[in-house]
Design a protein around this motif. Structure first.
Motif, PDB file in Angstrom:
ATOM      1  N   GLU A  89       0.869  -1.186   0.000  1.00 35.85           N
ATOM      2  CA  GLU A  89       0.000   0.000   0.000  1.00 35.85           C
ATOM      3  C   GLU A  89       0.899   1.227   0.000  1.00 35.85           C
ATOM      4  O   GLU A  89       2.014   1.192   0.533  1.00 35.85           O
ATOM      5  CB  GLU A  89      -0.863  -0.006   1.274  1.00 35.85           C
ATOM      6  CG  GLU A  89      -1.757   1.214   1.427  1.00 35.85           C
ATOM      7  CD  GLU A  89      -2.499   1.225   2.777  1.00 35.85           C
ATOM      8  OE1 GLU A  89      -2.704   0.144   3.377  1.00 35.85           O
ATOM      9  OE2 GLU A  89      -2.861   2.327   3.235  1.00 35.85           O
ATOM     10  N   ASN A  91       0.667   5.496   0.878  1.00 32.95           N
ATOM     11  CA  ASN A  91      -0.166   6.544   1.477  1.00 32.95           C
ATOM     12  C   ASN A  91       0.263   7.895   0.912  1.00 32.95           C
ATOM     13  O   ASN A  91       1.448   8.176   0.796  1.00 32.95           O
ATOM     14  CB  ASN A  91      -0.004   6.510   3.004  1.00 32.95           C
ATOM     15  CG  ASN A  91      -0.849   7.577   3.670  1.00 32.95           C
ATOM     16  OD1 ASN A  91      -0.346   8.629   4.043  1.00 32.95           O
ATOM     17  ND2 ASN A  91      -2.119   7.309   3.810  1.00 32.95           N
ATOM     18  N   SER A 133      -3.913   4.915  -0.040  1.00 35.70           N
ATOM     19  CA  SER A 133      -4.716   5.564   1.001  1.00 35.70           C
ATOM     20  C   SER A 133      -4.285   7.026   1.041  1.00 35.70           C
ATOM     21  O   SER A 133      -3.209   7.371   0.550  1.00 35.70           O
ATOM     22  CB  SER A 133      -4.519   4.884   2.365  1.00 35.70           C
ATOM     23  OG  SER A 133      -3.154   4.869   2.720  1.00 35.70           O
ATOM     24  N   LEU A 158     -10.164   4.295  -2.655  1.00 39.38           N
ATOM     25  CA  LEU A 158      -9.008   4.443  -1.762  1.00 39.38           C
ATOM     26  C   LEU A 158      -9.012   3.292  -0.757  1.00 39.38           C
ATOM     27  O   LEU A 158     -10.074   2.844  -0.314  1.00 39.38           O
ATOM     28  CB  LEU A 158      -9.080   5.776  -1.008  1.00 39.38           C
ATOM     29  CG  LEU A 158      -9.137   7.035  -1.868  1.00 39.38           C
ATOM     30  CD1 LEU A 158      -9.294   8.283  -0.984  1.00 39.38           C
ATOM     31  CD2 LEU A 158      -7.875   7.156  -2.743  1.00 39.38           C
ATOM     32  N   GLN A 159      -7.809   2.862  -0.383  1.00 40.22           N
ATOM     33  CA  GLN A 159      -7.715   1.828   0.663  1.00 40.22           C
ATOM     34  C   GLN A 159      -8.346   2.367   1.928  1.00 40.22           C
ATOM     35  O   GLN A 159      -9.071   1.679   2.621  1.00 40.22           O
ATOM     36  CB  GLN A 159      -6.239   1.451   0.877  1.00 40.22           C
ATOM     37  CG  GLN A 159      -6.025   0.183   1.678  1.00 40.22           C
ATOM     38  CD  GLN A 159      -6.163   0.405   3.186  1.00 40.22           C
ATOM     39  OE1 GLN A 159      -6.089   1.527   3.683  1.00 40.22           O
ATOM     40  NE2 GLN A 159      -6.391  -0.683   3.917  1.00 40.22           N
ATOM     41  N   SER A 160      -8.067   3.644   2.238  1.00 41.25           N
ATOM     42  CA  SER A 160      -8.762   4.338   3.331  1.00 41.25           C
ATOM     43  C   SER A 160      -8.501   5.832   3.214  1.00 41.25           C
ATOM     44  O   SER A 160      -7.538   6.266   2.566  1.00 41.25           O
ATOM     45  CB  SER A 160      -8.315   3.817   4.706  1.00 41.25           C
ATOM     46  OG  SER A 160      -6.943   4.040   4.879  1.00 41.25           O
ATOM     47  N   ASN A 190     -15.220   5.427   0.827  1.00 37.74           N
ATOM     48  CA  ASN A 190     -14.016   4.693   1.207  1.00 37.74           C
ATOM     49  C   ASN A 190     -13.998   4.522   2.723  1.00 37.74           C
ATOM     50  O   ASN A 190     -14.571   5.342   3.441  1.00 37.74           O
ATOM     51  CB  ASN A 190     -12.776   5.482   0.774  1.00 37.74           C
ATOM     52  CG  ASN A 190     -12.704   5.631  -0.739  1.00 37.74           C
ATOM     53  OD1 ASN A 190     -12.649   4.638  -1.456  1.00 37.74           O
ATOM     54  ND2 ASN A 190     -12.740   6.866  -1.225  1.00 37.74           N
TER      55      ASN A 190
END
Ligand SMILES: Cc1cc2nc3c(=O)[nH]c(=O)nc-3n(C[C@H](O)[C@H](O)[C@H](O)COP(=O)(O)O)c2cc1C
Length: 322
Positions: A89, A91, A133, A158-160, A190
């Protein structure tokens, strides 16, 4: 119910040396975020950045690297680079409040220019080789900006979306904008993670009661002040005096090795850790002052020894931390 606990990136503190020693002595976070690196158009990692990211310098942890950029080609290159190093991942930093960063339209500067943010995500999402993310704030000048920003984030998978619940001018103190966070929980497509001023298990419980739909939190300063915080949040015991002694000794040794034996430099890094850690002790005013003023590693060791010998250890860090 909170199910995921992340250790926030704290540039200058939670770098590879700190993370390694902390993970060995305490651990407990589901993931640690690596403080940002800033790619240039040349697409080269500096030696320092490489040392920070190399998997062998980051054992026993799930890590997420962070990138600071406002250009899609650099975001795509950063994703390729960290994927080659084994990460799963990336960010994006959309929250750094520093004036030099925001003046270039990076960090929280992206929030002041929603079109740039949109263009960046549009140019990268769909071509990224791993999930992204975003760590953002709830606005640049005003939390009223948040719905417009959320509209943009909602266009991309988005992943988060990790939200520090302040606007840029309030940096890391000042009022928390819970309404904007509540809006994110309700309306984000998300997964949303909360960040800001969580220092104790009690504060995390109160947060979880206030936001029953929240599942993820990210904690920074509170976890440096109380290195056992994540362990406690998962039902484990608080840090003992002996554990803390072993932890700070191991950290000092690790910094000394990092600086090729220069104990003075190692002691200066320890001062930054003690800036937070001192809040786990009562009656610390005098020794805290000493800790901010020492000149040599020998002086540093004596102050630390006095803290461990003389001061009452708290179960939770105190409320002066932030
Ligand atoms: C010294 C320091 C360095 C930081 N470095 C970064 C960074 O590299 N990337 C980032 O996204 N946030 C950075 N932050 C912000 C933290 O990740 C976090 O959002 C902030 O400390 C608020 O969370 P807390 O109240 O749990 O500490 C930094 C904050 C501080 C105080």
């Amino acid at each position: 119910m909170i199910r995921f606990y992340d250790f926030a990136p704290l540039d200058g503190i939670t770098k590879a040396v700190y993370r390694r020693v902390w993970a060995r002595c305490f651990g407990g976070a589901d993931r640690c975020f690596i403080p940002y690196f800033s790619p240039t158009k040349e697409h080269l990692l500096t030696n320092r950045e490489r040392v920070e990211l190399l998997p062998e310098n980051n054992p026993d942890m799930v890590l997420v690297p962070q990138v600071m950029t406002n250009r899609a080609p650099e975001l795509l290159w950063a994703a390729e680079t960290v994927r080659e190093l084994g990460y799963r991942e990336l960010n994006l930093n959309a929250g750094c409040p520093s004036g030099t960063v925001t003046a270039k339209g990076k960090g929280a500067g992206l929030l002041a220019r929603p079109e740039t943010l949109d263009a960046l995500l549009d140019g990268a999402c769909g071509k990224l080789c791993l999930p992204l993310s975003v760590k953002a704030r709830v606005g640049f000048s005003d939390p009223e900006e948040f719905p417009r920003l959320l509209e943009i984030f909602n266009r991309y998978p988005l992943q988060s979306l990790i939200l520090h619940a302040r606007v840029r001018k309030d940096k890391y103190s000042g009022p928390l904008c819970y309404d904007a966070f509540a809006c994110a929980l309700r309306e984000s497509r998300n997964p949303v993670s909360y960040n800001g001023d969580l220092r104790t298990t009690g504060e995390v419980s109160a947060f979880a009661e206030r936001f029953p739909g929240a599942e993820r939190v990210m904690i920074g300063r509170g976890a440096v002040a109380d290195p056992a915080l994540f362990r406690k949040l998962k039902g484990g015991p608080p840090a003992t005096r002996e554990e803390l002694r072993r932890f700070t000794a191991a950290l000092f040794d690790a910094y000394t090795r990092f600086y090729d034996g220069q104990t003075g430099l190692a002691a200066r890094r320890m001062r930054e850790v003690w800036f937070y850690l001192i809040h786990l002790f009562d009656n610390a005013r005098r020794l805290n002052k000493d800790m901010r003023r020492f000149r040599t590693a020998t002086e540093y060791r004596a102050i630390e020894d006095a803290i461990f010998t003389e001061l009452p250890l708290r179960t939770d860090s105190n409320g002066d931390l932030i």
